[in-house]
Scaffold this motif. Sequence first.
Motif, PDB file in Angstrom:
ATOM      1  N   VAL A 272       0.873  -1.174   0.000  1.00 29.98           N
ATOM      2  CA  VAL A 272       0.000   0.000   0.000  1.00 29.98           C
ATOM      3  C   VAL A 272       0.911   1.226   0.000  1.00 29.98           C
ATOM      4  O   VAL A 272       1.680   1.444   0.934  1.00 29.98           O
ATOM      5  N   VAL A 273       0.823   2.013  -1.085  1.00 32.77           N
ATOM      6  CA  VAL A 273       1.685   3.192  -1.226  1.00 32.77           C
ATOM      7  C   VAL A 273       0.763   4.385  -1.462  1.00 32.77           C
ATOM      8  O   VAL A 273       0.571   4.850  -2.593  1.00 32.77           O
ATOM      9  N   ALA A 274       0.180   4.863  -0.394  1.00 34.05           N
ATOM     10  CA  ALA A 274      -0.863   5.888  -0.487  1.00 34.05           C
ATOM     11  C   ALA A 274      -0.374   7.174  -1.137  1.00 34.05           C
ATOM     12  O   ALA A 274      -1.175   7.944  -1.681  1.00 34.05           O
ATOM     13  N   ALA A 275       0.936   7.429  -1.113  1.00 36.25           N
ATOM     14  CA  ALA A 275       1.475   8.667  -1.674  1.00 36.25           C
ATOM     15  C   ALA A 275       1.750   8.571  -3.171  1.00 36.25           C
ATOM     16  O   ALA A 275       2.155   9.568  -3.786  1.00 36.25           O
ATOM     17  N   ALA A 276       1.546   7.400  -3.778  1.00 33.87           N
ATOM     18  CA  ALA A 276       1.844   7.234  -5.201  1.00 33.87           C
ATOM     19  C   ALA A 276       0.969   8.167  -6.033  1.00 33.87           C
ATOM     20  O   ALA A 276      -0.255   8.148  -5.928  1.00 33.87           O
ATOM     21  N   ARG A 277       1.610   8.962  -6.872  1.00 31.49           N
ATOM     22  CA  ARG A 277       0.878   9.962  -7.633  1.00 31.49           C
ATOM     23  C   ARG A 277       0.430   9.409  -8.980  1.00 31.49           C
ATOM     24  O   ARG A 277       0.962   8.406  -9.471  1.00 31.49           O
ATOM     25  N   GLN A 278      -0.528  10.054  -9.577  1.00 28.15           N
ATOM     26  CA  GLN A 278      -0.982   9.685 -10.906  1.00 28.15           C
ATOM     27  C   GLN A 278      -0.057  10.314 -11.937  1.00 28.15           C
ATOM     28  O   GLN A 278       0.247  11.506 -11.878  1.00 28.15           O
ATOM     29  N   THR A 279       0.416   9.514 -12.866  1.00 27.32           N
ATOM     30  CA  THR A 279       1.312  10.001 -13.908  1.00 27.32           C
ATOM     31  C   THR A 279       0.494  10.618 -15.044  1.00 27.32           C
ATOM     32  O   THR A 279      -0.405   9.968 -15.580  1.00 27.32           O
ATOM     33  N   PRO A 280       0.765  11.849 -15.426  1.00 26.15           N
ATOM     34  CA  PRO A 280       0.044  12.445 -16.558  1.00 26.15           C
ATOM     35  C   PRO A 280       0.212  11.603 -17.826  1.00 26.15           C
ATOM     36  O   PRO A 280       1.266  10.990 -18.032  1.00 26.15           O
ATOM     37  N   VAL A 281      -0.802  11.584 -18.651  1.00 24.92           N
ATOM     38  CA  VAL A 281      -0.782  10.747 -19.847  1.00 24.92           C
ATOM     39  C   VAL A 281       0.445  11.042 -20.706  1.00 24.92           C
ATOM     40  O   VAL A 281       1.100  10.125 -21.219  1.00 24.92           O
ATOM     41  N   GLU A 282       0.789  12.322 -20.855  1.00 21.75           N
ATOM     42  CA  GLU A 282       1.915  12.681 -21.712  1.00 21.75           C
ATOM     43  C   GLU A 282       3.258  12.214 -21.157  1.00 21.75           C
ATOM     44  O   GLU A 282       4.253  12.174 -21.889  1.00 21.75           O
ATOM     45  N   GLU A 283       3.299  11.811 -19.886  1.00 15.66           N
ATOM     46  CA  GLU A 283       4.542  11.327 -19.287  1.00 15.66           C
ATOM     47  C   GLU A 283       4.591   9.806 -19.166  1.00 15.66           C
ATOM     48  O   GLU A 283       5.596   9.253 -18.719  1.00 15.66           O
ATOM     49  N   LEU A 284       3.539   9.133 -19.570  1.00 13.43           N
ATOM     50  CA  LEU A 284       3.504   7.679 -19.456  1.00 13.43           C
ATOM     51  C   LEU A 284       4.487   7.030 -20.431  1.00 13.43           C
ATOM     52  O   LEU A 284       4.664   7.505 -21.549  1.00 13.43           O
ATOM     53  N   PRO A 285       5.120   5.924 -20.034  1.00 11.69           N
ATOM     54  CA  PRO A 285       5.970   5.189 -20.980  1.00 11.69           C
ATOM     55  C   PRO A 285       5.105   4.582 -22.082  1.00 11.69           C
ATOM     56  O   PRO A 285       3.936   4.273 -21.884  1.00 11.69           O
ATOM     57  N   ASP A 286       5.691   4.399 -23.248  1.00 14.91           N
ATOM     58  CA  ASP A 286       4.940   3.902 -24.399  1.00 14.91           C
ATOM     59  C   ASP A 286       4.226   2.590 -24.109  1.00 14.91           C
ATOM     60  O   ASP A 286       3.086   2.376 -24.532  1.00 14.91           O
ATOM     61  N   GLU A 287       4.907   1.708 -23.363  1.00 20.29           N
ATOM     62  CA  GLU A 287       4.335   0.377 -23.139  1.00 20.29           C
ATOM     63  C   GLU A 287       3.115   0.399 -22.232  1.00 20.29           C
ATOM     64  O   GLU A 287       2.363  -0.581 -22.162  1.00 20.29           O
ATOM     65  N   ALA A 288       2.882   1.505 -21.532  1.00 20.36           N
ATOM     66  CA  ALA A 288       1.702   1.593 -20.660  1.00 20.36           C
ATOM     67  C   ALA A 288       0.466   2.092 -21.398  1.00 20.36           C
ATOM     68  O   ALA A 288      -0.660   1.927 -20.916  1.00 20.36           O
ATOM     69  N   LEU A 289       0.650   2.677 -22.573  1.00 17.87           N
ATOM     70  CA  LEU A 289      -0.463   3.330 -23.259  1.00 17.87           C
ATOM     71  C   LEU A 289      -1.571   2.367 -23.666  1.00 17.87           C
ATOM     72  O   LEU A 289      -2.749   2.716 -23.638  1.00 17.87           O
ATOM     73  N   VAL A 290      -1.198   1.138 -24.047  1.00 15.65           N
ATOM     74  CA  VAL A 290      -2.215   0.174 -24.465  1.00 15.65           C
ATOM     75  C   VAL A 290      -3.187  -0.133 -23.328  1.00 15.65           C
ATOM     76  O   VAL A 290      -4.346  -0.479 -23.561  1.00 15.65           O
ATOM     77  N   PHE A 291      -2.731   0.060 -22.086  1.00 16.81           N
ATOM     78  CA  PHE A 291      -3.578  -0.235 -20.933  1.00 16.81           C
ATOM     79  C   PHE A 291      -4.431   0.968 -20.519  1.00 16.81           C
ATOM     80  O   PHE A 291      -5.070   0.956 -19.464  1.00 16.81           O
ATOM     81  N   LEU A 292      -4.444   1.998 -21.377  1.00 19.41           N
ATOM     82  CA  LEU A 292      -5.392   3.100 -21.237  1.00 19.41           C
ATOM     83  C   LEU A 292      -6.601   2.928 -22.150  1.00 19.41           C
ATOM     84  O   LEU A 292      -7.617   3.605 -21.985  1.00 19.41           O
TER      85      LEU A 292
END
Length: 270
Positions: A85-105
Motif C-alpha cells: 500500500v503506497v498511499a502517496a503514489a501519484r498519478q502520472t500524466p498521460v503525456e509522461e507515461l511510458p509507451d508500453e503503458a499506453l495500451v492499458f489506457l
Amino acid sequence: MKIRIGYELIYDCPQPTPMILALSVHYTRVADMVVPDHLVADPPVPIAAYRDSFGNWCSRIVAPRGLLKLSTDAVVRDTGLPDAVVAAARQTPVEELPDEALVFLLGSRYCETDRLSETAWQLFGNTPTGWGRVQAICDYVHQHIRFGYEYARSTKSAWETWYERTGVCRDYAHLAIALCRCMNIPARYCTGYLGDIGMPPPYGTMDFAGWFEAYLDGHWYTFDARNNIPRIGRVLIARGRDAADVAISSTFGPNILTRFEVRTDEVVDA
C-alpha cells in the motif's frame, strides 16, 4: 514462506483439438520456484512453449480424442507479506507515461471505456488523484457488485457488470480496470493463484483468481476490487488487457471441461 500450488483439468474432446494454454507461473516468479510447475499431460502429448506479446509463458498442444488430463504440482517461495500500500503514489500524466503503458489506457474486449467514461467522471472526477483515486474505484466496485458463481458467464463485460451489479472476481477486475482507464490511469488484468493464507475461515472453493495492476508514479501496483484488502500469497500467472488475453485455455474445437481443480496452500514445515 513456501506455497504449494497446482491444478488438475480434464478435457473431453470428440476429436483432436488444438489448444493454447496459459497455465505457467509468470516469468517474474521463476527465481521463487522451489519445485517447478511443469505441465503434465495424460496421455502424453507434444508441448511447445512460447512467450506471448504480453510476456506470458504459453503452451501449445493438440488434445487427442477422448479424455486429456492436464496437471501440475509445484512449490513457490513467497515473502509472506501482504500487497503493498503506497498511499502517496501519484498519478502520472498521460503525456509522461511510458509507451508500453499506453495500451492499458485503451478500451478492450471486456473493458468498454467508451460506455463507462461519463459514469466514471461523474463518480470519481472529484476524488484525489493517484492512489486515492484507484482505491476509491476499488471501494465503489467492491460495494457495487454482489459476488456469486451463479452470476458468472464468459461473455460478461465491465459495462454489463456495472449494469447488473453481480459477478465473480474477473468481473470486479474488469469493471475496476475500465473505470481506471476512463480516469486516465493505465490498468491491466492479472490472473493467478490466490489462496486463503492469513484469512479466517470459512474458506471457499479454490479457483484461479483475477485482480488488476494500476500504473502510478512509475510503478505497477496490485489492486483487488473483489477482496479490497491487502492479501498474502499471490502467485501471478499472466497479465493482459483483460481476461481475453489470459484465458487458461483457448480451444479450437468442441470440448467439455469435465474436471477443474486448483490448489494453493501454505507449506507448513514439520
